[in-house]
Design a protein around this motif. Structure first.
Motif, mmCIF file in Angstrom:
data_model
loop_
_atom_site.group_PDB
_atom_site.id
_atom_site.type_symbol
_atom_site.label_atom_id
_atom_site.label_comp_id
_atom_site.label_asym_id
_atom_site.label_seq_id
_atom_site.Cartn_x
_atom_site.Cartn_y
_atom_site.Cartn_z
ATOM 1 N N LEU A 68 -44.205 -4.534 59.173
ATOM 2 C CA LEU A 68 -43.043 -3.862 59.742
ATOM 3 C C LEU A 68 -42.604 -2.700 58.860
ATOM 4 O O LEU A 68 -42.191 -1.644 59.366
ATOM 5 N N LEU A 69 -42.699 -2.873 57.558
ATOM 6 C CA LEU A 69 -42.339 -1.795 56.632
ATOM 7 C C LEU A 69 -43.268 -0.600 56.789
ATOM 8 O O LEU A 69 -42.840 0.560 56.743
ATOM 9 N N ARG A 70 -44.557 -0.864 56.969
ATOM 10 C CA ARG A 70 -45.524 0.232 57.157
ATOM 11 C C ARG A 70 -45.196 1.045 58.412
ATOM 12 O O ARG A 70 -45.184 2.286 58.382
ATOM 13 N N ALA A 71 -44.932 0.353 59.507
ATOM 14 C CA ALA A 71 -44.618 1.060 60.748
ATOM 15 C C ALA A 71 -43.287 1.798 60.625
ATOM 16 O O ALA A 71 -43.157 2.957 61.057
ATOM 17 N N GLY A 72 -42.309 1.147 60.024
ATOM 18 C CA GLY A 72 -40.997 1.772 59.886
ATOM 19 C C GLY A 72 -41.011 3.005 59.016
ATOM 20 O O GLY A 72 -40.229 3.946 59.234
ATOM 21 N N ALA A 73 -41.919 3.047 58.035
ATOM 22 C CA ALA A 73 -41.994 4.207 57.151
ATOM 23 C C ALA A 73 -42.658 5.406 57.831
ATOM 24 O O ALA A 73 -42.397 6.563 57.470
ATOM 25 N N LEU A 74 -43.533 5.152 58.818
ATOM 26 C CA LEU A 74 -44.230 6.252 59.499
ATOM 27 C C LEU A 74 -43.507 6.745 60.750
ATOM 28 O O LEU A 74 -43.592 7.926 61.100
ATOM 29 N N LEU A 75 -42.812 5.848 61.430
ATOM 30 C CA LEU A 75 -42.227 6.189 62.729
ATOM 31 C C LEU A 75 -41.306 7.410 62.698
ATOM 32 O O LEU A 75 -41.357 8.240 63.630
ATOM 33 N N PRO A 76 -40.463 7.613 61.674
ATOM 34 C CA PRO A 76 -39.598 8.802 61.683
ATOM 35 C C PRO A 76 -40.356 10.128 61.683
ATOM 36 O O PRO A 76 -39.801 11.150 62.092
ATOM 37 N N GLY A 77 -41.620 10.129 61.248
ATOM 38 C CA GLY A 77 -42.383 11.372 61.233
ATOM 39 C C GLY A 77 -43.073 11.706 62.532
ATOM 40 O O GLY A 77 -43.617 12.812 62.688
ATOM 41 N N LEU A 78 -43.054 10.781 63.496
ATOM 42 C CA LEU A 78 -43.779 11.013 64.744
ATOM 43 C C LEU A 78 -43.208 12.160 65.578
ATOM 44 O O LEU A 78 -43.979 12.996 66.086
ATOM 45 N N PRO A 79 -41.883 12.284 65.753
ATOM 46 C CA PRO A 79 -41.374 13.428 66.534
ATOM 47 C C PRO A 79 -41.760 14.774 65.928
ATOM 48 O O PRO A 79 -42.084 15.719 66.659
ATOM 49 N N GLY A 80 -41.743 14.880 64.598
ATOM 50 C CA GLY A 80 -42.128 16.132 63.966
ATOM 51 C C GLY A 80 -43.586 16.476 64.203
ATOM 52 O O GLY A 80 -43.942 17.633 64.404
ATOM 53 N N LEU A 81 -44.437 15.455 64.185
ATOM 54 C CA LEU A 81 -45.862 15.686 64.476
ATOM 55 C C LEU A 81 -46.039 16.204 65.900
ATOM 56 O O LEU A 81 -46.803 17.142 66.135
ATOM 57 N N GLN A 82 -45.320 15.595 66.835
ATOM 58 C CA GLN A 82 -45.440 16.036 68.222
ATOM 59 C C GLN A 82 -44.930 17.461 68.407
ATOM 60 O O GLN A 82 -45.517 18.236 69.157
ATOM 61 N N ARG A 83 -43.842 17.823 67.719
ATOM 62 C CA ARG A 83 -43.326 19.183 67.839
ATOM 63 C C ARG A 83 -44.267 20.214 67.247
ATOM 64 O O ARG A 83 -44.311 21.361 67.674
ATOM 65 N N ALA A 84 -45.042 19.799 66.223
ATOM 66 C CA ALA A 84 -45.928 20.734 65.529
ATOM 67 C C ALA A 84 -47.137 21.127 66.361
ATOM 68 O O ALA A 84 -47.781 22.143 66.094
ATOM 69 N N VAL A 85 -47.478 20.308 67.351
ATOM 70 C CA VAL A 85 -48.642 20.614 68.214
ATOM 71 C C VAL A 85 -48.159 21.480 69.361
ATOM 72 O O VAL A 85 -47.394 21.033 70.219
ATOM 73 N N ARG A 86 -48.597 22.713 69.381
ATOM 74 C CA ARG A 86 -48.162 23.657 70.409
ATOM 75 C C ARG A 86 -49.383 24.289 71.071
ATOM 76 O O ARG A 86 -50.415 24.487 70.429
ATOM 77 N N THR A 87 -49.245 24.603 72.335
ATOM 78 C CA THR A 87 -50.285 25.369 73.008
ATOM 79 C C THR A 87 -50.288 26.797 72.464
ATOM 80 O O THR A 87 -49.299 27.276 71.942
ATOM 81 N N PRO A 88 -51.430 27.507 72.545
ATOM 82 C CA PRO A 88 -51.493 28.871 72.024
ATOM 83 C C PRO A 88 -50.373 29.748 72.559
ATOM 84 O O PRO A 88 -50.052 29.750 73.738
ATOM 85 N N GLY A 89 -49.739 30.443 71.628
ATOM 86 C CA GLY A 89 -48.702 31.380 72.014
ATOM 87 C C GLY A 89 -47.306 30.801 72.015
ATOM 88 O O GLY A 89 -46.338 31.516 72.237
ATOM 89 N N THR A 90 -47.200 29.463 71.760
ATOM 90 C CA THR A 90 -45.874 28.869 71.773
ATOM 91 C C THR A 90 -45.453 28.363 70.415
ATOM 92 O O THR A 90 -44.312 27.953 70.246
ATOM 93 N N GLY A 91 -46.363 28.298 69.419
ATOM 94 C CA GLY A 91 -46.039 27.728 68.133
ATOM 95 C C GLY A 91 -45.854 28.782 67.082
ATOM 96 O O GLY A 91 -45.988 29.957 67.278
#
Length: 435
Positions: free
Chosen positions: A412-435
């Protein structure tokens, strides 16, 4: 390149060879444990536990060869760069050869340090050393195999990955059973069988990846090498931290006695089977995440996370039920020593909880590895391991109950330590011309 929408059927088509490959990976540990459990004492079982976790620590300290190769290769596939796809395989093989030779040369140093670090009896230490002396001869083949494994997964060649793992792990199981069960070589026979199987598998693996061995430009390009080693360094720290947590778990049981060490070792093999199989979905998440990052396709990333995680949770629940209601007969088969058998039976419910509790941590690992977010993985692993060790120390007066409660909390500690970074990872992936 336009790619079809990822579906659950496609995930299953990619995953089933990996599930079988991972099952084959877990098989030798079960065979080793069963053979030693039926032919040896609780001390023999404990020796296999100590020696195995030591080699896991040494080898998977360099597990970045598999992890980074998978993520970077998938990204190169997503970016439609076949030349870099080939170069990544060849770089991985060269690095694996060099590191494997270094492990062999330095073996006397780390062997002495590792054996002395466990709270084990003299009999356990002697058998563990015999195992290590035999096993180390397979080091170059094992690390080059990591690169092959990662490249096959990153390119989506999961059936070839299955063939590679079958040669490695079924060969390992058969040789170990022959050397120990038939010839009576004990722990040394297990180490020798594993080393021979690693070299046999390397030969088959080289043949399987032969299209990736064609000439690639920029193989030794300094910028590419720096990028590879930068990703690897973060993943190295992450892997060391997690291996440290498992070593702490084994040592905590060994400190309570040979019965606890032997019983916990059998349950750890159950967990290894479920983790290896469920990792198949994390591996597909890793591949699909890498391709989504390479293609800069956020919709594909979201789809990969959803489809792979849903199937992983369902499979985790199945494993938990199987362990809870079917684990006792296996324990009675595997362990002849009454005290070690009683420990394993008493703590089977704790073991049965791991397959379901572990899914979020394993899936998040795969997602962040595919995106080559090494820094986030490193930080999360260090924090989770430190908190786990602190919790185990606090619960030391609870004996093996405290050992298992803290071990469950680690997932549970492993998952809890990574989960807060997931939204930032998703925001960082952009289609060409949008990032």
């Amino acid at each position: 390149m336009v790619r079809p929408l990822l579906t659950r059927r496609r995930v299953l088509a990619l995953a089933w060879p990996v599930v079988l490959a991972q099952t084959a990976t877990a098989t030798p540990g079960l065979v080793d444990t069963a053979v030693m459990g039926r032919t040896g004492t609780a001390a023999d079982l404990a020796a296999v536990a100590v020696a195995s976790v030591t080699f896991s620590f040494v080898y998977w300290a360099f597990g970045f060869l598999r992890m980074a190769t998978t993520g970077l290769t998938a990204q190169a596939v997503g970016a439609d760069d076949p030349d870099e796809v080939r170069a990544l395989l060849q770089r991985g093989l060269l690095v694996g050869l060099g590191l494997g030779l270094a492990i062999q040369v330095s073996h006397p140093l780390w062997r002495a340090a590792s054996v002395g670090g466990f709270q084990a009896s003299a009999a356990v230490e002697m058998e563990a050393v015999r195992y290590m002396n035999a096993r180390v001869f397979g080091a170059p083949a094992a690390l080059m195999g990591f690169a092959i494994n990662g490249w096959l997964l990153g390119t989506g060649r999961t059936r070839a990955l299955l063939a590679f793992q079958l040669v490695l792990n079924l060969g390992n199981a058969l040789l170990d059973a022959m050397f120990v069960g038939a010839l009576g070589w004990g722990a040394a026979g297990i180490g020798a069988g594993t080393a021979i199987a690693e070299w046999l598998a390397l030969g088959v693996g080289i043949w399987l990846v032969r299209p990736g061995l064609r000439r690639a430009s920029g193989l030794l390009d300094p910028a590419r090498l720096r990028s590879l080693f930068q990703a690897n360094s973060d993943i190295l720290v992450r892997t060391l931290a997690l291996l440290g947590a498992f070593a702490w778990f084994v040592n905590a049981g060994a400190g309570l006695g040979d019965a606890e060490a032997g019983g916990n070792q059998v349950l750890l093999q159950f967990i290894a089977v479920s983790a290896f199989v469920l990792d198949a979905f994390a591996f597909i998440a890793e591949k699909e995440t890498g391709e989504a990052v390479g293609a800069r396709d956020p919709a594909r990333l979201r789809r990969a996370i959803r489809c792979t995680t849903e199937l992983a949770l369902a499979a985790g629940a199945v494993f938990s039920v199987l362990f809870l209601f079917g684990g006792a007969p296996l324990i009675r088969i595997f362990i002849a020593d009454p005290a070690a058998r009683d420990v394993a039976l008493d703590f089977l419910p704790w073991c049965a909880a791991v397959p379901l509790l572990g899914v979020p941590a394993w899936q998040l690992d795969g997602i962040f590895l595919g995106a080559t977010r090494g820094r986030a993985l490193r930080n999360a692993a260090v924090v989770a391991t430190a908190l786990y060790i602190g919790l185990d120390i606090l619960l030391q007066d609870q004996g093996n109950v405290g050992v298992w409660w803290s071990f469950l909390a680690m997932y549970l500690l492993r998952a809890g330590a990574l989960l807060p970074g997931l939204p930032g990872l998703q925001r960082a992936v952009r289609t060409p011309g949008t990032g």
